[in-house]
Design a protein around this motif. Structure first.
Motif, PDB file in Angstrom:
ATOM      1  N   TRP A  28       6.680  -0.533   7.481  1.00 55.91           N
ATOM      2  CA  TRP A  28       6.595   0.542   6.464  1.00 55.91           C
ATOM      3  C   TRP A  28       7.976   1.252   6.014  1.00 55.91           C
ATOM      4  CZ3 TRP A  28       8.134   5.600   7.868  1.00 55.91           C
ATOM      5  CH2 TRP A  28       8.449   5.699   8.922  1.00 55.91           C
ATOM      6  N   SER A  29       8.245   1.753   4.900  1.00 51.81           N
ATOM      7  CA  SER A  29       9.327   2.470   4.650  1.00 51.81           C
ATOM      8  C   SER A  29       8.963   3.654   4.013  1.00 51.81           C
ATOM      9  CB  SER A  29      10.145   1.502   3.636  1.00 51.81           C
ATOM     10  OG  SER A  29       9.664   1.402   2.542  1.00 51.81           O
ATOM     11  N   VAL A  75      -4.653   6.844  -0.224  1.00 50.51           N
ATOM     12  CA  VAL A  75      -3.890   5.915  -0.517  1.00 50.51           C
ATOM     13  C   VAL A  75      -3.581   6.152  -2.157  1.00 50.51           C
ATOM     14  CG1 VAL A  75      -4.343   3.160  -1.256  1.00 50.51           C
ATOM     15  CG2 VAL A  75      -4.807   4.088   1.350  1.00 50.51           C
ATOM     16  N   GLN A  76      -2.427   6.055  -2.399  1.00 56.42           N
ATOM     17  CA  GLN A  76      -2.089   6.217  -3.790  1.00 56.42           C
ATOM     18  C   GLN A  76      -2.103   5.085  -4.677  1.00 56.42           C
ATOM     19  OE1 GLN A  76       1.729   8.250  -3.786  1.00 56.42           O
ATOM     20  NE2 GLN A  76       1.232   9.526  -5.370  1.00 56.42           N
ATOM     21  N   CYS A  77      -1.802   3.790  -4.251  1.00 61.47           N
ATOM     22  CA  CYS A  77      -1.788   2.710  -4.957  1.00 61.47           C
ATOM     23  C   CYS A  77      -1.705   1.350  -3.968  1.00 61.47           C
ATOM     24  CB  CYS A  77      -0.422   2.881  -5.471  1.00 61.47           C
ATOM     25  SG  CYS A  77      -0.139   1.501  -6.798  1.00 61.47           S
ATOM     26  N   ILE A  86       5.816  10.028   1.252  1.00 64.98           N
ATOM     27  CA  ILE A  86       5.265   8.945   0.483  1.00 64.98           C
ATOM     28  C   ILE A  86       5.819   7.670   1.288  1.00 64.98           C
ATOM     29  CG2 ILE A  86       5.079   7.436  -1.466  1.00 64.98           C
ATOM     30  CD1 ILE A  86       5.514  10.332  -3.193  1.00 64.98           C
ATOM     31  N   ILE A  87       4.871   7.017   1.775  1.00 63.31           N
ATOM     32  CA  ILE A  87       5.533   5.648   2.698  1.00 63.31           C
ATOM     33  C   ILE A  87       4.715   4.675   1.783  1.00 63.31           C
ATOM     34  CG2 ILE A  87       5.656   6.864   4.526  1.00 63.31           C
ATOM     35  CD1 ILE A  87       2.906   5.569   5.703  1.00 63.31           C
ATOM     36  N   TRP A  88       5.637   3.403   2.035  1.00 56.04           N
ATOM     37  CA  TRP A  88       5.178   1.970   1.464  1.00 56.04           C
ATOM     38  C   TRP A  88       4.967   1.214   2.761  1.00 56.04           C
ATOM     39  CZ3 TRP A  88       7.967  -2.390   2.627  1.00 56.04           C
ATOM     40  CH2 TRP A  88       7.265  -3.646   1.497  1.00 56.04           C
ATOM     41  N   VAL A 131       0.850  -1.224  -0.144  1.00 57.31           N
ATOM     42  CA  VAL A 131       0.102  -0.106   0.063  1.00 57.31           C
ATOM     43  C   VAL A 131       0.966   1.387   0.037  1.00 57.31           C
ATOM     44  CG1 VAL A 131      -1.931   1.253   1.449  1.00 57.31           C
ATOM     45  CG2 VAL A 131      -1.574  -1.198   1.076  1.00 57.31           C
ATOM     46  N   THR A 132       0.711   2.169  -1.140  1.00 55.96           N
ATOM     47  CA  THR A 132       1.604   3.354  -1.056  1.00 55.96           C
ATOM     48  C   THR A 132       0.615   4.617  -0.556  1.00 55.96           C
ATOM     49  OG1 THR A 132       2.846   2.457  -2.916  1.00 55.96           O
ATOM     50  CG2 THR A 132       2.941   4.937  -2.513  1.00 55.96           C
ATOM     51  N   VAL A 133       1.103   5.159   0.521  1.00 54.31           N
ATOM     52  CA  VAL A 133       0.506   6.410   1.285  1.00 54.31           C
ATOM     53  C   VAL A 133       0.971   7.355   1.077  1.00 54.31           C
ATOM     54  CG1 VAL A 133      -0.681   7.024   3.389  1.00 54.31           C
ATOM     55  CG2 VAL A 133      -0.740   4.741   2.831  1.00 54.31           C
ATOM     56  N   HIS A 134       0.446   8.536   0.408  1.00 59.26           N
ATOM     57  CA  HIS A 134       0.875  10.005   0.538  1.00 59.26           C
ATOM     58  C   HIS A 134       0.199  10.651   1.540  1.00 59.26           C
ATOM     59  CE1 HIS A 134       2.149  13.277  -2.285  1.00 59.26           C
ATOM     60  NE2 HIS A 134       1.450  14.019  -1.489  1.00 59.26           N
ATOM     61  N   LEU A 135       1.195  11.455   2.206  1.00 56.35           N
ATOM     62  CA  LEU A 135       0.913  12.312   3.440  1.00 56.35           C
ATOM     63  C   LEU A 135       1.255  13.578   2.864  1.00 56.35           C
ATOM     64  CD1 LEU A 135       2.938  10.435   5.933  1.00 56.35           C
ATOM     65  CD2 LEU A 135       0.373  10.473   5.964  1.00 56.35           C
ATOM     66  N   ASP A 136       0.282  14.548   3.176  1.00 58.50           N
ATOM     67  CA  ASP A 136       0.490  16.036   2.784  1.00 58.50           C
ATOM     68  C   ASP A 136      -0.306  17.105   3.680  1.00 58.50           C
ATOM     69  OD1 ASP A 136      -2.111  15.812   1.634  1.00 58.50           O
ATOM     70  OD2 ASP A 136      -1.262  15.831  -0.459  1.00 58.50           O
ATOM     71  N   SER A 137      -0.401  18.105   3.465  1.00 58.86           N
ATOM     72  CA  SER A 137      -1.126  19.168   4.025  1.00 58.86           C
ATOM     73  C   SER A 137      -0.496  19.291   5.391  1.00 58.86           C
ATOM     74  CB  SER A 137      -2.528  18.726   4.234  1.00 58.86           C
ATOM     75  OG  SER A 137      -3.173  18.637   2.931  1.00 58.86           O
ATOM     76  N   PHE A 138       0.764  19.536   5.535  1.00 53.12           N
ATOM     77  CA  PHE A 138       1.561  19.756   6.902  1.00 53.12           C
ATOM     78  C   PHE A 138       1.786  21.302   6.816  1.00 53.12           C
ATOM     79  CE2 PHE A 138       3.043  15.250   5.744  1.00 53.12           C
ATOM     80  CZ  PHE A 138       2.758  14.918   7.062  1.00 53.12           C
ATOM     81  N   ASP A 139       0.530  21.899   6.547  1.00 51.88           N
ATOM     82  CA  ASP A 139       0.625  23.607   6.618  1.00 51.88           C
ATOM     83  C   ASP A 139       1.382  24.191   7.960  1.00 51.88           C
ATOM     84  OD1 ASP A 139      -0.817  23.370   4.470  1.00 51.88           O
ATOM     85  OD2 ASP A 139      -2.858  23.703   5.083  1.00 51.88           O
ATOM     86  N   GLN A 140       1.237  23.455   9.063  1.00 51.25           N
ATOM     87  CA  GLN A 140       1.914  24.039  10.110  1.00 51.25           C
ATOM     88  C   GLN A 140       3.425  24.185   9.881  1.00 51.25           C
ATOM     89  OE1 GLN A 140      -0.003  20.989  12.713  1.00 51.25           O
ATOM     90  NE2 GLN A 140      -0.169  22.623  14.175  1.00 51.25           N
ATOM     91  N   LEU A 141       3.816  23.245   9.040  1.00 51.62           N
ATOM     92  CA  LEU A 141       5.177  23.178   8.943  1.00 51.62           C
ATOM     93  C   LEU A 141       5.706  23.772   7.675  1.00 51.62           C
ATOM     94  CD1 LEU A 141       7.745  21.593   9.950  1.00 51.62           C
ATOM     95  CD2 LEU A 141       7.257  19.647   8.607  1.00 51.62           C
TER      96      LEU A 141
END
Length: 122
Positions: free
Chosen positions: A30-31, A103-105, A20-22, A3-13
């Protein structure tokens, strides 16, 4: 399953920060496959929690990130496009960073991660 997961919207940072994690659902590991503007360990363990899926650091098993409502064991998921809230424990004084996961893929085959074996495997 991969499962490839995309994390975003870290607006505070940083509004352009992402990771992107696998996730290997069978090995419960996970990696980190890519990132910019946000720091995550290279890999770790993942475990189910009442709130979703916790990503644990490889070094000390501390929770790095909670992917709220992501159920890796669900019979009907995860599925491409599924998403929810992410809580990154960045170790800053303001508390966890709020973000989004998606979930990207989904890959039913079992390929090796980009950098080969996990560090705890021979």
């Amino acid at each position: 399953m991969r499962v490839t997961v995309h994390l975003d919207s870290f607006d505070q940072l940083d509004p352009t920060a992402y990771a992107i994690i696998w996730i290997d659902t069978e090995g419960r590991k996970w990696s980190r496959e890519g990132h910019a503007g946000v720091t995550l360990p290279e890999w770790g363990q993942c475990c189910s929690s009442p709130r979703g899926t916790s990503l644990l650091a490889c070094e000390d098993q501390r929770e790095v990130c909670l992917l709220e409502a992501l159920d890796l064991g669900a019979s009907d998921g995860p599925f491409e496009g599924e998403g929810g809230a992410a809580h990154l424990n960045a170790g800053i004084s303001t508390g966890p960073l709020e973000a989004r996961w998606r979930v990207q893929c989904i890959d039913e085959s079992v390929p090796d991660p980009e950098d080969g074996l996990f560090a705890d495997e021979a």
